[in-house]
Design an enzyme around this catalytic site. Sequence first.
Site, PDB file in Angstrom:
ATOM      1  N   ALA A   5     -29.897  50.626  15.498  1.00 60.11           N
ATOM      2  CA  ALA A   5     -29.137  49.376  15.568  1.00 60.11           C
ATOM      3  C   ALA A   5     -27.647  49.661  15.702  1.00 60.11           C
ATOM      4  O   ALA A   5     -27.138  50.646  15.170  1.00 60.11           O
ATOM      5  CB  ALA A   5     -29.401  48.554  14.312  1.00 60.11           C
TER       6      ALA A   5
ATOM      7  N   GLN B  90     -21.832  11.183  65.188  1.00 58.69           N
ATOM      8  CA  GLN B  90     -21.538   9.750  65.188  1.00 58.69           C
ATOM      9  C   GLN B  90     -20.089   9.593  64.735  1.00 58.69           C
ATOM     10  O   GLN B  90     -19.779   9.765  63.557  1.00 58.69           O
ATOM     11  CB  GLN B  90     -22.499   9.015  64.234  1.00 58.69           C
ATOM     12  CG  GLN B  90     -22.411   7.514  64.328  1.00 58.69           C
ATOM     13  CD  GLN B  90     -23.237   6.800  63.274  1.00 58.69           C
ATOM     14  OE1 GLN B  90     -23.609   7.357  62.246  1.00 58.69           O
ATOM     15  NE2 GLN B  90     -23.509   5.528  63.513  1.00 58.69           N
TER      16      GLN B  90
ATOM     17  N   ARG C 269     -23.092  55.447  17.178  1.00 62.17           N
ATOM     18  CA  ARG C 269     -22.201  54.562  16.436  1.00 62.17           C
ATOM     19  C   ARG C 269     -21.406  55.406  15.456  1.00 62.17           C
ATOM     20  O   ARG C 269     -21.787  56.532  15.117  1.00 62.17           O
ATOM     21  CB  ARG C 269     -22.994  53.488  15.702  1.00 62.17           C
ATOM     22  CG  ARG C 269     -23.926  54.039  14.657  1.00 62.17           C
ATOM     23  CD  ARG C 269     -24.813  52.965  14.053  1.00 62.17           C
ATOM     24  NE  ARG C 269     -25.604  53.515  12.954  1.00 62.17           N
ATOM     25  CZ  ARG C 269     -26.843  53.169  12.672  1.00 62.17           C
ATOM     26  NH1 ARG C 269     -27.474  52.279  13.414  1.00 62.17           N
ATOM     27  NH2 ARG C 269     -27.475  53.698  11.648  1.00 62.17           N
TER      28      ARG C 269
ATOM     29  N   ASN D 184     -39.654  46.123  22.178  1.00 56.77           N
ATOM     30  CA  ASN D 184     -38.987  45.136  21.343  1.00 56.77           C
ATOM     31  C   ASN D 184     -37.477  45.271  21.525  1.00 56.77           C
ATOM     32  O   ASN D 184     -36.909  46.336  21.286  1.00 56.77           O
ATOM     33  CB  ASN D 184     -39.349  45.327  19.876  1.00 56.77           C
ATOM     34  CG  ASN D 184     -38.831  44.171  19.045  1.00 56.77           C
ATOM     35  OD1 ASN D 184     -39.406  43.088  19.029  1.00 56.77           O
ATOM     36  ND2 ASN D 184     -37.697  44.381  18.398  1.00 56.77           N
TER      37      ASN D 184
ATOM     38  N   ARG E  88     -18.855   5.849  46.817  1.00 56.87           N
ATOM     39  CA  ARG E  88     -19.114   5.618  45.388  1.00 56.87           C
ATOM     40  C   ARG E  88     -19.364   6.904  44.586  1.00 56.87           C
ATOM     41  O   ARG E  88     -19.447   6.863  43.361  1.00 56.87           O
ATOM     42  CB  ARG E  88     -20.296   4.656  45.222  1.00 56.87           C
ATOM     43  CG  ARG E  88     -19.884   3.213  45.399  1.00 56.87           C
ATOM     44  CD  ARG E  88     -21.061   2.287  45.263  1.00 56.87           C
ATOM     45  NE  ARG E  88     -21.915   2.315  46.452  1.00 56.87           N
ATOM     46  CZ  ARG E  88     -23.164   1.863  46.470  1.00 56.87           C
ATOM     47  NH1 ARG E  88     -23.724   1.380  45.378  1.00 56.87           N
ATOM     48  NH2 ARG E  88     -23.873   1.902  47.588  1.00 56.87           N
TER      49      ARG E  88
ATOM     50  N   THR F 152     -27.198   1.974  61.415  1.00 58.98           N
ATOM     51  CA  THR F 152     -28.303   2.940  61.538  1.00 58.98           C
ATOM     52  C   THR F 152     -28.851   3.016  62.970  1.00 58.98           C
ATOM     53  O   THR F 152     -29.282   4.073  63.418  1.00 58.98           O
ATOM     54  CB  THR F 152     -29.448   2.576  60.569  1.00 58.98           C
ATOM     55  OG1 THR F 152     -29.748   1.183  60.712  1.00 58.98           O
ATOM     56  CG2 THR F 152     -29.066   2.854  59.123  1.00 58.98           C
TER      57      THR F 152
HETATM   58  C1  UD1 Z   1     -30.866   0.565  55.505  1.00 57.47           C
HETATM   59  C2  UD1 Z   1     -31.822  -0.403  56.179  1.00 57.47           C
HETATM   60  C3  UD1 Z   1     -32.498  -1.270  55.109  1.00 57.47           C
HETATM   61  C4  UD1 Z   1     -33.187  -0.399  54.077  1.00 57.47           C
HETATM   62  C5  UD1 Z   1     -32.199   0.584  53.495  1.00 57.47           C
HETATM   63  C6  UD1 Z   1     -32.890   1.563  52.582  1.00 57.47           C
HETATM   64  C7  UD1 Z   1     -30.788  -0.848  58.337  1.00 57.47           C
HETATM   65  C8  UD1 Z   1     -30.025  -1.812  59.138  1.00 57.47           C
HETATM   66  N1  UD1 Z   1     -31.089  -1.239  57.099  1.00 57.47           N
HETATM   67  O1  UD1 Z   1     -29.871  -0.198  54.839  1.00 57.47           O
HETATM   68  O2  UD1 Z   1     -33.445  -2.140  55.706  1.00 57.47           O
HETATM   69  O3  UD1 Z   1     -33.734  -1.206  53.051  1.00 57.47           O
HETATM   70  O4  UD1 Z   1     -31.581   1.340  54.548  1.00 57.47           O
HETATM   71  O5  UD1 Z   1     -31.944   2.359  51.944  1.00 57.47           O
HETATM   72  O6  UD1 Z   1     -31.127   0.216  58.802  1.00 57.47           O
HETATM   73  N2  UD1 Z   1     -26.063   5.986  58.292  1.00 57.47           N
HETATM   74  C9  UD1 Z   1     -25.503   6.697  59.307  1.00 57.47           C
HETATM   75  N3  UD1 Z   1     -24.671   6.061  60.173  1.00 57.47           N
HETATM   76  C10 UD1 Z   1     -24.417   4.736  60.079  1.00 57.47           C
HETATM   77  C11 UD1 Z   1     -25.002   4.013  59.025  1.00 57.47           C
HETATM   78  C12 UD1 Z   1     -25.830   4.668  58.149  1.00 57.47           C
HETATM   79  O7  UD1 Z   1     -25.728   7.908  59.445  1.00 57.47           O
HETATM   80  O8  UD1 Z   1     -23.657   4.232  60.924  1.00 57.47           O
HETATM   81  C13 UD1 Z   1     -26.952   6.701  57.340  1.00 57.47           C
HETATM   82  C14 UD1 Z   1     -26.392   6.698  55.928  1.00 57.47           C
HETATM   83  O9  UD1 Z   1     -25.630   7.838  55.690  1.00 57.47           O
HETATM   84  C15 UD1 Z   1     -27.648   6.653  55.081  1.00 57.47           C
HETATM   85  C16 UD1 Z   1     -28.645   5.908  55.947  1.00 57.47           C
HETATM   86  O10 UD1 Z   1     -28.165   5.986  57.266  1.00 57.47           O
HETATM   87  O11 UD1 Z   1     -28.159   7.952  54.842  1.00 57.47           O
HETATM   88  C17 UD1 Z   1     -28.806   4.469  55.520  1.00 57.47           C
HETATM   89  O12 UD1 Z   1     -27.570   3.836  55.534  1.00 57.47           O
HETATM   90  P1  UD1 Z   1     -27.186   2.748  54.452  1.00 57.47           P
HETATM   91  O13 UD1 Z   1     -25.887   2.150  54.806  1.00 57.47           O
HETATM   92  O14 UD1 Z   1     -27.380   3.299  53.091  1.00 57.47           O
HETATM   93  O15 UD1 Z   1     -28.370   1.692  54.634  1.00 57.47           O
HETATM   94  P2  UD1 Z   1     -28.298   0.190  54.952  1.00 57.47           P
HETATM   95  O16 UD1 Z   1     -27.871  -0.006  56.363  1.00 57.47           O
HETATM   96  O17 UD1 Z   1     -27.608  -0.514  53.892  1.00 57.47           O
END
Ligand code: UD1
Length: 419
Positions: A390, A73, A407, A344, A16, A79
Amino acid sequence: MENIITVVMAAGKGTRMKSNKSKLVHKIYEKELVTRVIDLAESIGSDEIIAVVGHQREQVQAVIGNRAKYAIQEELLGTGHALMQAAPYLEGKKGKVVILYGDVPLIRKETLEKLINKSIKQKECATLLTAIYENPTGYGRILRDTVGRIIGIVEEKDASEEERKIKEINSGIYCFDIEELLKAIKEIKPNNAQGEYYLTDVIKIMNENDLKTGAMIVEDNTEILGVNDKVQLELLTRVLRMRINTTHMKSGVTIEDSDSTYIHDDVIIGKDTIIHPNTTIKSGVVIGDNCEIGPNAYIREGCKLDNNVKIGSFVEIKKTIVGEGSKVPHLSYMGDCEIGKHVNIGCGTITCNYDGQNKNKTIIGDNCFIGSNTNLIAPVKIGDNAFIAAGSTITEDVPKDSLAIARERQTNKEGWNKK
Ligand code: UD1
Ligand code: CA
Protein backbone atom coordinates in the site's frame (compact mmCIF):
# COMPACT_ATOMS: atom_id res chain seq x y z
CA MET A 1 -35.24 -3.09 -53.63
CA GLU A 2 -36.66 0.31 -54.35
CA ASN A 3 -34.25 3.24 -54.57
CA ILE A 4 -34.42 5.29 -51.36
CA ILE A 5 -33.26 8.86 -51.05
CA THR A 6 -33.46 10.57 -47.68
CA VAL A 7 -33.69 14.33 -47.36
CA VAL A 8 -32.76 15.79 -43.98
CA MET A 9 -34.18 19.24 -43.35
CA ALA A 10 -31.47 21.11 -41.53
CA ALA A 11 -31.68 24.75 -42.58
CA GLY A 12 -33.84 26.21 -39.82
CA LYS A 13 -32.83 28.60 -37.09
CA GLY A 14 -32.69 27.45 -33.51
CA THR A 15 -33.36 30.79 -31.87
CA ARG A 16 -34.91 29.32 -28.74
CA MET A 17 -31.78 27.34 -27.95
CA LYS A 18 -30.21 30.69 -26.89
CA SER A 19 -26.90 29.43 -28.16
CA ASN A 20 -24.03 30.51 -30.36
CA LYS A 21 -23.99 27.01 -31.74
CA SER A 22 -26.37 25.61 -34.30
CA LYS A 23 -29.22 23.73 -32.68
CA LEU A 24 -28.34 20.70 -34.77
CA VAL A 25 -24.86 20.27 -33.32
CA HIS A 26 -26.19 20.09 -29.77
CA LYS A 27 -25.72 16.62 -28.41
CA ILE A 28 -27.69 13.86 -26.76
CA TYR A 29 -25.31 11.43 -25.09
CA GLU A 30 -22.33 12.95 -26.89
CA LYS A 31 -23.82 12.58 -30.35
CA GLU A 32 -25.09 15.60 -32.29
CA LEU A 33 -28.80 15.71 -33.08
CA VAL A 34 -28.07 15.82 -36.79
CA THR A 35 -25.58 12.96 -36.55
CA ARG A 36 -28.31 10.86 -34.99
CA VAL A 37 -30.57 11.67 -37.94
CA ILE A 38 -27.84 10.84 -40.47
CA ASP A 39 -27.21 7.56 -38.61
CA LEU A 40 -30.91 6.83 -38.92
CA ALA A 41 -30.92 7.65 -42.63
CA GLU A 42 -28.00 5.27 -43.15
CA SER A 43 -29.58 2.57 -41.01
CA ILE A 44 -32.59 2.29 -43.34
CA GLY A 45 -30.25 1.74 -46.28
CA SER A 46 -30.66 5.12 -48.01
CA ASP A 47 -28.98 5.08 -51.39
CA GLU A 48 -28.43 8.80 -51.11
CA ILE A 49 -28.72 11.32 -48.30
CA ILE A 50 -29.30 14.99 -48.98
CA ALA A 51 -29.06 17.56 -46.22
CA VAL A 52 -30.81 20.88 -46.79
CA VAL A 53 -28.63 23.36 -44.93
CA GLY A 54 -28.80 27.10 -44.46
CA HIS A 55 -28.57 28.76 -41.09
CA GLN A 56 -25.09 28.17 -39.54
CA ARG A 57 -24.47 25.64 -42.23
CA GLU A 58 -20.68 25.53 -41.74
CA GLN A 59 -21.24 24.03 -38.30
CA VAL A 60 -23.77 21.54 -39.55
CA GLN A 61 -21.65 20.51 -42.53
CA ALA A 62 -18.57 20.15 -40.33
CA VAL A 63 -20.44 17.54 -38.34
CA ILE A 64 -22.06 15.67 -41.24
CA GLY A 65 -18.98 15.76 -43.47
CA ASN A 66 -19.26 13.63 -46.57
CA ARG A 67 -22.03 11.45 -45.22
CA ALA A 68 -24.54 13.55 -47.17
CA LYS A 69 -24.80 15.76 -50.23
CA TYR A 70 -25.80 19.33 -49.61
CA ALA A 71 -28.59 21.54 -50.89
CA ILE A 72 -28.36 25.10 -49.71
CA GLN A 73 -31.41 27.07 -48.69
CA GLU A 74 -30.34 30.71 -48.54
CA GLU A 75 -33.65 32.08 -47.31
CA LEU A 76 -35.98 30.19 -45.00
CA LEU A 77 -39.20 30.28 -46.97
CA GLY A 78 -40.75 27.14 -45.54
CA THR A 79 -40.50 23.37 -45.65
CA GLY A 80 -41.74 23.21 -49.25
CA HIS A 81 -39.08 25.70 -50.29
CA ALA A 82 -36.46 23.65 -48.43
CA LEU A 83 -37.41 20.59 -50.46
CA MET A 84 -37.32 22.60 -53.70
CA GLN A 85 -33.61 23.19 -53.04
CA ALA A 86 -33.06 19.43 -52.89
CA ALA A 87 -35.06 18.83 -56.08
CA PRO A 88 -32.04 18.87 -58.46
CA TYR A 89 -30.76 15.75 -56.68
CA LEU A 90 -34.11 14.02 -57.21
CA GLU A 91 -34.65 14.90 -60.88
CA GLY A 92 -34.67 11.89 -63.17
CA LYS A 93 -34.73 9.41 -60.29
CA LYS A 94 -37.32 6.81 -59.39
CA GLY A 95 -38.20 5.30 -56.04
CA LYS A 96 -39.02 6.77 -52.66
CA VAL A 97 -37.84 9.85 -50.85
CA VAL A 98 -38.00 9.93 -47.08
CA ILE A 99 -38.14 13.31 -45.34
CA LEU A 100 -36.55 13.67 -41.92
CA TYR A 101 -35.91 16.70 -39.72
CA GLY A 102 -32.42 17.31 -38.38
CA ASP A 103 -33.89 18.20 -34.99
CA VAL A 104 -36.11 15.10 -34.65
CA PRO A 105 -33.56 12.45 -33.72
CA LEU A 106 -35.38 9.67 -31.88
CA ILE A 107 -37.41 7.98 -34.60
CA ARG A 108 -36.86 4.26 -34.59
CA LYS A 109 -35.40 2.62 -37.64
CA GLU A 110 -38.23 0.05 -37.49
CA THR A 111 -40.84 2.82 -37.68
CA LEU A 112 -39.28 4.27 -40.82
CA GLU A 113 -38.98 0.84 -42.37
CA LYS A 114 -42.68 0.22 -41.70
CA LEU A 115 -43.55 3.59 -43.22
CA ILE A 116 -41.53 2.87 -46.36
CA ASN A 117 -42.93 -0.66 -46.70
CA LYS A 118 -46.48 0.61 -46.36
CA SER A 119 -45.80 3.23 -48.98
CA ILE A 120 -44.39 0.67 -51.41
CA LYS A 121 -46.97 -2.05 -50.76
CA GLN A 122 -50.00 0.22 -50.93
CA LYS A 123 -48.55 2.18 -53.84
CA GLU A 124 -49.01 5.49 -52.06
CA CYS A 125 -47.50 8.64 -53.55
CA ALA A 126 -47.34 10.13 -50.08
CA THR A 127 -47.31 8.27 -46.79
CA LEU A 128 -47.37 10.45 -43.70
CA LEU A 129 -46.20 9.55 -40.25
CA THR A 130 -48.88 10.95 -37.96
CA ALA A 131 -49.61 10.86 -34.23
CA ILE A 132 -52.53 11.32 -31.91
CA TYR A 133 -51.89 14.15 -29.45
CA GLU A 134 -54.15 15.09 -26.58
CA ASN A 135 -52.77 18.61 -26.99
CA PRO A 136 -52.09 19.11 -30.69
CA THR A 137 -51.33 22.85 -30.39
CA GLY A 138 -48.71 24.07 -32.83
CA TYR A 139 -48.76 21.11 -35.19
CA GLY A 140 -50.28 20.65 -38.61
CA ARG A 141 -53.61 18.77 -38.35
CA ILE A 142 -54.48 15.83 -40.54
CA LEU A 143 -57.65 16.26 -42.60
CA ARG A 144 -59.54 13.10 -43.50
CA ASP A 145 -62.75 12.65 -45.49
CA THR A 146 -65.85 10.85 -44.23
CA VAL A 147 -64.40 7.43 -45.07
CA GLY A 148 -61.11 8.22 -43.38
CA ARG A 149 -58.94 8.97 -46.42
CA ILE A 150 -56.28 11.63 -45.97
CA ILE A 151 -57.19 14.74 -47.94
CA GLY A 152 -54.76 17.31 -46.63
CA ILE A 153 -52.88 18.91 -43.79
CA VAL A 154 -53.82 22.26 -42.31
CA GLU A 155 -51.29 24.26 -40.31
CA GLU A 156 -52.33 25.58 -36.89
CA LYS A 157 -52.17 29.19 -38.09
CA ASP A 158 -54.45 28.49 -41.05
CA ALA A 159 -56.87 26.16 -39.28
CA SER A 160 -60.50 26.90 -38.48
CA GLU A 161 -61.72 26.46 -34.94
CA GLU A 162 -63.21 23.09 -35.91
CA GLU A 163 -59.96 21.93 -37.55
CA ARG A 164 -57.95 22.88 -34.48
CA LYS A 165 -59.91 20.29 -32.52
CA ILE A 166 -58.40 17.51 -34.65
CA LYS A 167 -56.02 15.44 -32.57
CA GLU A 168 -54.22 13.68 -35.38
CA ILE A 169 -51.09 15.67 -36.12
CA ASN A 170 -48.44 15.72 -38.81
CA SER A 171 -45.04 14.62 -37.55
CA GLY A 172 -43.31 16.13 -40.58
CA ILE A 173 -41.83 12.74 -41.45
CA TYR A 174 -42.98 11.39 -44.80
CA CYS A 175 -42.26 8.89 -47.51
CA PHE A 176 -43.02 10.14 -51.04
CA ASP A 177 -42.84 8.79 -54.54
CA ILE A 178 -39.93 10.75 -56.01
CA GLU A 179 -41.46 11.57 -59.39
CA GLU A 180 -44.87 12.57 -58.03
CA LEU A 181 -43.31 14.68 -55.30
CA LEU A 182 -41.25 16.60 -57.85
CA LYS A 183 -44.39 17.36 -59.84
CA ALA A 184 -46.35 18.39 -56.75
CA ILE A 185 -43.79 20.74 -55.20
CA LYS A 186 -43.83 22.80 -58.40
CA GLU A 187 -47.46 23.64 -57.62
CA ILE A 188 -46.93 24.82 -54.02
CA LYS A 189 -47.91 28.48 -53.54
CA PRO A 190 -47.20 30.60 -50.46
CA ASN A 191 -50.85 31.58 -50.05
CA ASN A 192 -51.23 31.10 -46.32
CA ALA A 193 -51.07 32.83 -42.98
CA GLN A 194 -47.26 32.64 -42.85
CA GLY A 195 -46.54 33.39 -46.52
CA GLU A 196 -44.45 30.21 -46.66
CA TYR A 197 -44.09 27.38 -49.13
CA TYR A 198 -45.64 24.54 -47.17
CA LEU A 199 -44.45 21.03 -47.99
CA THR A 200 -47.70 19.88 -46.41
CA ASP A 201 -49.62 21.33 -49.38
CA VAL A 202 -48.44 18.47 -51.58
CA ILE A 203 -50.99 16.19 -49.91
CA LYS A 204 -53.89 18.30 -51.14
CA ILE A 205 -52.21 18.71 -54.54
CA MET A 206 -51.76 14.95 -54.91
CA ASN A 207 -55.36 14.35 -53.90
CA GLU A 208 -56.60 16.84 -56.48
CA ASN A 209 -54.62 14.86 -59.05
CA ASP A 210 -56.22 11.59 -57.88
CA LEU A 211 -52.98 10.18 -56.52
CA LYS A 212 -53.11 7.80 -53.60
CA THR A 213 -51.94 9.10 -50.21
CA GLY A 214 -52.02 7.48 -46.79
CA ALA A 215 -50.79 7.68 -43.23
CA MET A 216 -49.33 5.55 -40.53
CA ILE A 217 -49.99 6.51 -36.91
CA VAL A 218 -46.84 6.25 -34.81
CA GLU A 219 -47.24 3.91 -31.82
CA ASP A 220 -44.78 5.67 -29.55
CA ASN A 221 -45.28 9.44 -29.61
CA THR A 222 -41.87 10.09 -28.10
CA GLU A 223 -40.28 9.08 -31.40
CA ILE A 224 -41.38 12.24 -33.14
CA LEU A 225 -40.35 14.69 -30.44
CA GLY A 226 -38.24 17.54 -31.73
CA VAL A 227 -35.80 19.88 -30.05
CA ASN A 228 -36.49 23.60 -30.01
CA ASP A 229 -34.96 24.63 -26.70
CA LYS A 230 -32.75 23.20 -23.99
CA VAL A 231 -35.69 22.00 -21.94
CA GLN A 232 -36.69 19.78 -24.85
CA LEU A 233 -33.08 18.71 -25.30
CA GLU A 234 -33.15 17.41 -21.72
CA LEU A 235 -36.52 15.75 -22.32
CA LEU A 236 -35.22 13.88 -25.35
CA THR A 237 -32.12 12.83 -23.44
CA ARG A 238 -34.42 11.38 -20.81
CA VAL A 239 -36.51 9.58 -23.42
CA LEU A 240 -33.40 8.05 -24.95
CA ARG A 241 -32.05 7.12 -21.53
CA MET A 242 -35.22 5.22 -20.63
CA ARG A 243 -35.31 3.57 -24.04
CA ILE A 244 -31.73 2.32 -23.78
CA ASN A 245 -32.05 1.26 -20.13
CA THR A 246 -35.28 -0.60 -20.86
CA THR A 247 -33.59 -2.56 -23.63
CA HIS A 248 -30.80 -3.62 -21.25
CA MET A 249 -33.23 -4.56 -18.49
CA LYS A 250 -35.27 -6.63 -20.93
CA SER A 251 -32.13 -8.53 -21.86
CA GLY A 252 -31.32 -9.38 -18.26
CA VAL A 253 -29.38 -6.48 -16.76
CA THR A 254 -30.45 -5.27 -13.32
CA ILE A 255 -30.61 -1.49 -13.11
CA GLU A 256 -31.46 -0.24 -9.65
CA ASP A 257 -32.36 3.29 -10.62
CA SER A 258 -32.96 4.04 -14.25
CA ASP A 259 -33.26 7.78 -13.58
CA SER A 260 -29.63 8.01 -12.56
CA THR A 261 -28.15 5.43 -14.92
CA TYR A 262 -26.68 6.86 -18.10
CA ILE A 263 -25.87 4.16 -20.61
CA HIS A 264 -24.88 5.68 -23.93
CA ASP A 265 -25.54 4.16 -27.36
CA ASP A 266 -24.12 0.81 -28.44
CA VAL A 267 -23.13 -0.58 -25.06
CA ILE A 268 -23.17 -4.35 -24.55
CA ILE A 269 -23.95 -5.68 -21.07
CA GLY A 270 -24.22 -9.33 -20.08
CA LYS A 271 -26.92 -11.08 -18.06
CA ASP A 272 -27.20 -10.65 -14.29
CA THR A 273 -24.91 -7.68 -14.22
CA ILE A 274 -26.10 -5.17 -11.62
CA ILE A 275 -25.82 -1.46 -12.17
CA HIS A 276 -26.09 0.68 -9.08
CA PRO A 277 -27.22 4.33 -9.17
CA ASN A 278 -25.26 7.28 -10.56
CA THR A 279 -23.38 5.30 -13.11
CA THR A 280 -22.37 6.48 -16.56
CA ILE A 281 -21.29 4.03 -19.23
CA LYS A 282 -20.02 5.48 -22.47
CA SER A 283 -20.68 4.36 -26.01
CA GLY A 284 -18.97 1.18 -27.20
CA VAL A 285 -18.20 -0.27 -23.77
CA VAL A 286 -18.59 -4.04 -23.41
CA ILE A 287 -19.46 -5.56 -20.01
CA GLY A 288 -19.74 -9.29 -19.30
CA ASP A 289 -22.16 -11.35 -17.21
CA ASN A 290 -22.50 -11.09 -13.45
CA CYS A 291 -20.60 -7.86 -13.04
CA GLU A 292 -21.35 -5.25 -10.44
CA ILE A 293 -20.99 -1.60 -11.39
CA GLY A 294 -21.34 1.47 -9.17
CA PRO A 295 -22.73 3.28 -7.32
CA ASN A 296 -21.01 6.37 -8.72
CA ALA A 297 -18.95 4.65 -11.37
CA TYR A 298 -17.79 6.19 -14.63
CA ILE A 299 -16.99 3.67 -17.34
CA ARG A 300 -15.55 5.61 -20.25
CA GLU A 301 -14.79 4.83 -23.86
CA GLY A 302 -12.79 1.77 -24.82
CA CYS A 303 -13.45 -0.33 -21.71
CA LYS A 304 -14.04 -4.04 -21.85
CA LEU A 305 -14.98 -5.92 -18.69
CA ASP A 306 -15.02 -9.71 -18.57
CA ASN A 307 -17.48 -11.72 -16.45
CA ASN A 308 -17.71 -11.31 -12.66
CA VAL A 309 -15.92 -7.98 -12.58
CA LYS A 310 -16.63 -5.40 -9.93
CA ILE A 311 -16.19 -1.69 -10.54
CA GLY A 312 -17.22 0.09 -7.37
CA SER A 313 -17.88 3.56 -6.13
CA PHE A 314 -16.03 6.64 -7.34
CA VAL A 315 -14.11 4.66 -9.89
CA GLU A 316 -13.33 6.08 -13.31
CA ILE A 317 -11.95 3.75 -15.93
CA LYS A 318 -10.98 4.56 -19.50
CA LYS A 319 -9.59 2.36 -22.30
CA THR A 320 -9.16 -0.36 -19.76
CA ILE A 321 -9.58 -4.09 -20.14
CA VAL A 322 -10.52 -5.91 -16.95
CA GLY A 323 -10.10 -9.68 -16.75
CA GLU A 324 -12.53 -12.17 -15.26
CA GLY A 325 -13.25 -11.82 -11.57
CA SER A 326 -11.11 -8.72 -11.05
CA LYS A 327 -12.18 -5.92 -8.73
CA VAL A 328 -11.68 -2.18 -8.66
CA PRO A 329 -13.92 -1.57 -5.67
CA HIS A 330 -13.38 2.07 -4.74
CA LEU A 331 -11.89 5.50 -5.45
CA SER A 332 -9.62 4.65 -8.37
CA TYR A 333 -8.68 5.93 -11.78
CA MET A 334 -7.57 3.28 -14.25
CA GLY A 335 -6.71 4.59 -17.72
CA ASP A 336 -5.04 2.85 -20.69
CA CYS A 337 -4.69 -0.26 -18.60
CA GLU A 338 -4.89 -4.01 -18.99
CA ILE A 339 -5.86 -5.83 -15.84
CA GLY A 340 -5.57 -9.64 -15.78
CA LYS A 341 -7.83 -12.15 -14.05
CA HIS A 342 -8.62 -12.17 -10.32
CA VAL A 343 -6.79 -8.95 -9.59
CA ASN A 344 -7.65 -6.77 -6.63
CA ILE A 345 -7.02 -3.09 -7.10
CA GLY A 346 -6.90 -1.42 -3.72
CA CYS A 347 -8.77 1.70 -2.78
CA GLY A 348 -7.29 4.87 -4.19
CA THR A 349 -5.10 3.25 -6.82
CA ILE A 350 -4.30 5.50 -9.75
CA THR A 351 -2.69 4.88 -13.09
CA CYS A 352 -0.57 7.89 -13.91
CA ASN A 353 -1.09 7.35 -17.61
CA TYR A 354 -0.44 10.82 -18.95
CA ASP A 355 3.01 12.35 -18.95
CA GLY A 356 1.83 15.65 -20.39
CA GLN A 357 2.37 14.52 -23.95
CA ASN A 358 1.51 10.87 -24.35
CA LYS A 359 -0.88 8.39 -22.84
CA ASN A 360 1.08 5.38 -21.58
CA LYS A 361 -0.04 1.86 -20.77
CA THR A 362 -0.17 -0.03 -17.52
CA ILE A 363 -0.26 -3.81 -17.72
CA ILE A 364 -1.20 -5.84 -14.67
CA GLY A 365 -0.93 -9.66 -14.74
CA ASP A 366 -3.29 -12.26 -13.28
CA ASN A 367 -3.85 -12.66 -9.53
CA CYS A 368 -2.08 -9.44 -8.56
CA PHE A 369 -2.80 -7.55 -5.41
CA ILE A 370 -2.37 -3.81 -5.72
CA GLY A 371 -2.29 -2.24 -2.26
CA SER A 372 -4.35 0.82 -1.46
CA ASN A 373 -3.21 4.22 -2.63
CA THR A 374 -0.75 2.94 -5.19
CA ASN A 375 0.42 5.17 -8.03
CA LEU A 376 1.28 3.24 -11.16
CA ILE A 377 3.50 5.49 -13.26
CA ALA A 378 3.00 4.31 -16.82
CA PRO A 379 4.39 2.77 -18.91
CA VAL A 380 4.74 0.00 -16.39
CA LYS A 381 4.19 -3.77 -16.17
CA ILE A 382 3.24 -5.79 -13.13
CA GLY A 383 3.88 -9.54 -13.53
CA ASP A 384 1.42 -12.29 -12.56
CA ASN A 385 0.90 -12.95 -8.84
CA ALA A 386 2.75 -9.79 -7.81
CA PHE A 387 1.94 -7.94 -4.64
CA ILE A 388 2.31 -4.20 -4.27
CA ALA A 389 2.50 -2.70 -0.82
CA ALA A 390 0.00 0.00 0.00
CA GLY A 391 1.09 3.55 -0.66
CA SER A 392 3.68 2.61 -3.26
CA THR A 393 4.61 4.75 -6.23
CA ILE A 394 5.60 2.21 -8.83
CA THR A 395 7.93 3.53 -11.52
CA GLU A 396 9.61 0.30 -12.59
CA ASP A 397 8.26 -3.02 -13.83
CA VAL A 398 7.50 -5.56 -11.10
CA PRO A 399 8.54 -9.18 -11.83
CA LYS A 400 6.02 -11.96 -11.34
CA ASP A 401 5.49 -13.50 -7.89
CA SER A 402 7.31 -10.64 -6.16
CA LEU A 403 6.51 -7.99 -3.58
CA ALA A 404 7.17 -4.38 -4.48
CA ILE A 405 7.39 -1.67 -1.84
CA ALA A 406 8.09 1.81 -3.04
CA ARG A 407 7.57 4.29 -0.25
CA GLU A 408 9.49 6.14 2.44
CA ARG A 409 10.25 4.11 5.53
CA GLN A 410 8.46 5.36 8.60
CA THR A 411 10.50 6.84 11.46
CA ASN A 412 9.01 7.30 14.90
CA LYS A 413 10.57 10.04 17.04
CA GLU A 414 9.59 9.00 20.51
CA GLY A 415 8.62 11.68 22.98
CA TRP A 416 8.87 14.36 20.25
CA ASN A 417 5.59 16.03 21.10
CA LYS A 418 6.45 16.49 24.73
CA LYS A 419 9.46 18.68 23.92
C1 UD1 B 1 -43.92 21.50 -39.87
C2 UD1 B 1 -45.16 21.08 -40.62
C3 UD1 B 1 -46.27 20.72 -39.62
C4 UD1 B 1 -45.79 19.66 -38.65
C5 UD1 B 1 -44.51 20.11 -37.99
C6 UD1 B 1 -43.93 19.01 -37.14
C7 UD1 B 1 -45.08 22.38 -42.68
C8 UD1 B 1 -45.62 23.53 -43.41
N1 UD1 B 1 -45.60 22.16 -41.47
O1 UD1 B 1 -44.24 22.66 -39.11
O2 UD1 B 1 -47.42 20.26 -40.30
O3 UD1 B 1 -46.78 19.40 -37.68
O4 UD1 B 1 -43.53 20.46 -38.98
O5 UD1 B 1 -42.84 19.50 -36.42
O6 UD1 B 1 -44.22 21.68 -43.17
N2 UD1 B 1 -36.92 23.91 -42.22
C9 UD1 B 1 -36.01 24.21 -43.18
N3 UD1 B 1 -36.23 25.30 -43.97
C10 UD1 B 1 -37.34 26.06 -43.85
C11 UD1 B 1 -38.27 25.73 -42.85
C12 UD1 B 1 -38.04 24.64 -42.05
O7 UD1 B 1 -34.99 23.53 -43.34
O8 UD1 B 1 -37.46 27.03 -44.62
C13 UD1 B 1 -36.66 22.73 -41.35
C14 UD1 B 1 -36.49 23.12 -39.90
O9 UD1 B 1 -35.15 23.34 -39.59
C15 UD1 B 1 -37.07 21.93 -39.17
C16 UD1 B 1 -38.12 21.39 -40.12
O10 UD1 B 1 -37.81 21.91 -41.39
O11 UD1 B 1 -36.09 20.92 -38.97
C17 UD1 B 1 -39.52 21.80 -39.70
O12 UD1 B 1 -39.60 23.18 -39.61
P1 UD1 B 1 -40.47 23.88 -38.49
O13 UD1 B 1 -40.48 25.33 -38.73
O14 UD1 B 1 -40.10 23.37 -37.15
O15 UD1 B 1 -41.91 23.24 -38.78
P2 UD1 B 1 -43.24 23.94 -39.09
O16 UD1 B 1 -43.20 24.53 -40.45
O17 UD1 B 1 -43.65 24.77 -37.97
CA1 CA C 1 -40.74 22.64 -35.18
